[in-house]
Write an enzyme that holds these catalytic residues in place. Structure first.
Site, PDB file in Angstrom:
ATOM      1  N   GLU A 183     -13.915 -24.756 -43.415  1.00  0.00           N
ATOM      2  CA  GLU A 183     -14.423 -23.414 -43.712  1.00  0.00           C
ATOM      3  C   GLU A 183     -14.881 -23.323 -45.166  1.00  0.00           C
ATOM      4  OE1 GLU A 183     -11.614 -24.329 -42.280  1.00  0.00           O
ATOM      5  OE2 GLU A 183     -10.761 -22.765 -41.021  1.00  0.00           O
TER       6      GLU A 183
ATOM      7  N   CYS B 148      -8.365 -20.477 -47.148  1.00  0.00           N
ATOM      8  CA  CYS B 148      -9.720 -20.180 -46.646  1.00  0.00           C
ATOM      9  C   CYS B 148      -9.889 -18.684 -46.387  1.00  0.00           C
ATOM     10  CB  CYS B 148     -10.006 -20.981 -45.382  1.00  0.00           C
ATOM     11  SG  CYS B 148     -10.225 -22.749 -45.702  1.00  0.00           S
TER      12      CYS B 148
HETATM   13  N1  THU Z   1      -8.027 -27.761 -41.944  1.00  0.00           N
HETATM   14  C1  THU Z   1      -9.247 -27.171 -41.951  1.00  0.00           C
HETATM   15  O1  THU Z   1     -10.273 -27.827 -42.147  1.00  0.00           O
HETATM   16  N2  THU Z   1      -9.297 -25.829 -41.746  1.00  0.00           N
HETATM   17  C2  THU Z   1      -8.217 -25.024 -41.562  1.00  0.00           C
HETATM   18  O2  THU Z   1      -8.343 -23.821 -41.494  1.00  0.00           O
HETATM   19  C3  THU Z   1      -6.888 -25.625 -41.413  1.00  0.00           C
HETATM   20  C4  THU Z   1      -6.776 -27.059 -41.733  1.00  0.00           C
HETATM   21  C5  THU Z   1      -7.950 -29.219 -42.159  1.00  0.00           C
HETATM   22  C6  THU Z   1      -7.285 -29.635 -43.432  1.00  0.00           C
HETATM   23  C7  THU Z   1      -6.797 -31.020 -43.086  1.00  0.00           C
HETATM   24  O3  THU Z   1      -7.848 -31.947 -43.290  1.00  0.00           O
HETATM   25  C8  THU Z   1      -6.509 -30.956 -41.597  1.00  0.00           C
HETATM   26  O4  THU Z   1      -7.195 -29.805 -41.121  1.00  0.00           O
HETATM   27  C9  THU Z   1      -5.043 -30.855 -41.240  1.00  0.00           C
HETATM   28  O5  THU Z   1      -4.440 -29.829 -41.936  1.00  0.00           O
END
Ligand code: THU
Length: 140
Positions: free
Chosen positions: A59, A98
């Site tokens: 995000e 985020c």
């Molecule tokens: N992650 C995201 O990209 N967006 C989120 O809202 C939650 C978590 C990613 C971060 C990390 O690379 C993986 O998901 C596991 O936490």
């Protein structure tokens, strides 16, 4: 609330962006597609790091791409997250960091977060439902 056809386009873009996820440590791949008021779409994926804390969520990747190009007004974001090489099992909602970034640029009542398992299987919430009573510019 975006029209159904727009929601579908956003989910397709999020699913497509997910293929670029760099997530060798968690194996959890996330794609996001951010709809600007102009109609332009900015995509993002999660980008992990061996030192862990520099990891950037999908995000925020999408938001920072848009803002770094002078775009600051947004209507909606679609998110698709799940374990590599498996069907998406659960709806992925944005992490707290985020949500805070979204609150910086988006209206709590008129910015929509679409969490998708597929183009036909998704849930939508307004930002105010995900970050009630937040801290913002009004506090300073
Ligand atoms: N992650 C995201 O990209 N967006 C989120 O809202 C939650 C978590 C990613 C971060 C990390 O690379 C993986 O998901 C596991 O936490």
């Amino acid at each position: 609330m975006p029209e159904d056809s727009v929601i579908r386009t956003l989910i397709e873009a999020a699913l497509s962006a997910r293929q670029f996820s760099y997530s060798p440590y968690s194996g959890y791949q996330v794609g996001a597609a951010l709809l600007a008021k102009s109609g332009d779409i900015y995509t993002g994926c999660n980008i992990e790091n061996a030192a862990f804390s520099p990891t950037n969520c999908a995000e925020r990747t999408a938001f920072f791409k848009a803002v770094s190009e002078g775009v600051r007004q947004f209507d909606a974001i679609a998110i698709a997250g799940g374990t590599k090489d498996k069907a998406i099992e659960k709806y992925a909602w944005p992490c707290g960091v985020c949500r805070q970034v979204m609150a910086e640029f988006c209206s709590p009542e008129a910015f929509y977060i679409i969490s998708a398992r597929s183009v036909d299987d998704y849930k939508i919430k307004a930002l105010e439902a995900l970050l009630p009573v937040g801290f913002g510019a009004d506090n300073l």
